[in-house]
Design a protein around this motif. Structure first.
Motif, PDB file in Angstrom:
ATOM      1  N   ALA A   1       2.057   8.290   1.901  1.00 26.68           N
ATOM      2  CA  ALA A   1       2.401   9.591   2.571  1.00 26.68           C
ATOM      3  C   ALA A   1       3.599   9.072   3.557  1.00 26.68           C
ATOM      4  N   PHE A   2       4.483   9.830   4.040  1.00 24.26           N
ATOM      5  CA  PHE A   2       5.648   9.979   4.648  1.00 24.26           C
ATOM      6  C   PHE A   2       5.469   8.946   5.911  1.00 24.26           C
ATOM      7  N   GLU A   3       4.059   8.981   6.587  1.00 28.69           N
ATOM      8  CA  GLU A   3       4.174   8.468   7.763  1.00 28.69           C
ATOM      9  C   GLU A   3       3.713   6.907   7.622  1.00 28.69           C
ATOM     10  N   ASP A   4       3.564   6.480   6.214  1.00 27.69           N
ATOM     11  CA  ASP A   4       3.325   5.107   5.879  1.00 27.69           C
ATOM     12  C   ASP A   4       4.513   4.450   5.571  1.00 27.69           C
ATOM     13  N   LEU A   5       5.799   5.081   5.470  1.00 30.58           N
ATOM     14  CA  LEU A   5       6.835   4.425   5.068  1.00 30.58           C
ATOM     15  C   LEU A   5       7.806   3.766   6.104  1.00 30.58           C
ATOM     16  N   LEU A   6       8.627   2.924   5.693  1.00 27.10           N
ATOM     17  CA  LEU A   6       9.299   1.966   6.445  1.00 27.10           C
ATOM     18  C   LEU A   6      10.878   1.883   5.904  1.00 27.10           C
ATOM     19  N   LEU A   7      11.794   1.737   6.945  1.00 26.45           N
ATOM     20  CA  LEU A   7      13.197   1.364   6.580  1.00 26.45           C
ATOM     21  C   LEU A   7      13.174  -0.030   6.623  1.00 26.45           C
ATOM     22  N   VAL A   8      13.353  -0.909   5.372  1.00 28.50           N
ATOM     23  CA  VAL A   8      13.535  -2.352   5.284  1.00 28.50           C
ATOM     24  C   VAL A   8      14.588  -2.828   4.924  1.00 28.50           C
ATOM     25  N   VAL A   9      15.117  -3.924   5.559  1.00 29.14           N
ATOM     26  CA  VAL A   9      16.418  -4.754   5.575  1.00 29.14           C
ATOM     27  C   VAL A   9      16.085  -5.812   4.375  1.00 29.14           C
TER      28      VAL A   9
END
Length: 259
Positions: free
Chosen positions: A160-168
């Protein structure tokens, strides 16, 4: 992401691979055609199809406000993007001709391998010349499309959207469909697992939240302690809220600094 989706929501029995369709969904903007008159075929392949599971709408919400848009630049009547650095159109005939644009668009839209087309979008400077909406001329069609693909790929796996991360990630780490920016120094992806890399949550719902996510990264990829150019880039990224605008700004800024 909508609930109760089935496999048929993602990939029809006779249609193109759903990820390829995601990269082709805004072909009409590349070809200068209004959405209501956009053809369903281009050079024999299906284009301008609806992206399943609400990924297109969610990606749009990351870069554009809701509600009825208004023209913000009186003289802008096409999909050529305005640079946030210079305020000028990124379509420069001295940089590439209309024939170059048409050739690049044709190659990208007719490519059938999902991972190859993902790489093509990441590396293309031609599609960087287009905005995702004439009403928001600083937005980027290139990065909107990459965000659509990243969200869709995550949604297909049940995130779900709330599971997502911005990852470097390191610059050489390109994750198919999840990487939304690939530069010489670092890459950025949208994923549910950081795999030990610096990260920040996207939030509970899609909205123009770039600056908020950038500020919350557990570690930053820029040298803000000693590099003046990185200090300027970081400071501006903390003021940009539109995701596609911010990702395009990183590309433009690094291009200007290195030139």
């Amino acid at each position: 992401m909508t609930e109760n989706a089935t496999l048929s929501d993602f990939q029809g029995n006779s249609g193109p691979d759903v990820m390829v369709a995601a990269y082709r969904h805004d072909a009409h903007k590349l070809n200068g055609e209004p959405h209501e008159y956009a053809p369903e075929l281009f050079a024999g392949v299906e284009v301008n199809q609806t992206v399943p599971h609400g990924a297109d709408g969610d990606a749009s919400a990351l870069s554009r406000p809701s509600g009825q848009p208004e023209q913000t630049v009186d003289t802008l009547e096409n999909h050529y993007r305005l640079s946030l650095l210079s305020g000028e159109s990124r379509y420069n005939p001295g940089r590439f001709t209309r024939a170059d644009v048409e050739s690049a668009v044709r190659d990208m839209l007719t490519e059938s391998d999902p991972e190859t087309i993902h790489r093509a979008w990441l590396e293309s400077d031609v599609v960087s010349a287009f905005n995702e909406s004439v009403y928001y001329p600083y937005t980027s069609l290139k990065y909107h499309t990459l965000l659509v693909a990243a969200l869709l790929d995550n949604y297909r796996e049940g995130h779900a959207f709330e599971d997502l991360l911005l990852v470097v990630d390191d610059a050489e780490e390109i994750v198919p469909h999840r990487t939304v920016y690939a530069g010489d120094r670092f890459a950025l992806r949208i994923d549910a697992n950081a795999n030990g890399q610096p990260w920040a949550r996207l939030g509970s719902r899609p909205w123009r939240s770039w600056a908020s996510s950038w500020k919350r990264l557990t570690a930053h990829p820029l040298d803000v302690d000693s590099d003046k150019e990185d200090m300027v880039l970081d400071a501006n990224l903390r003021r940009i809220w539109s995701w596609s605008t911010a990702l395009q700004y990183i590309e433009d800024y690094d291009s200007e600094v290195s030139s």
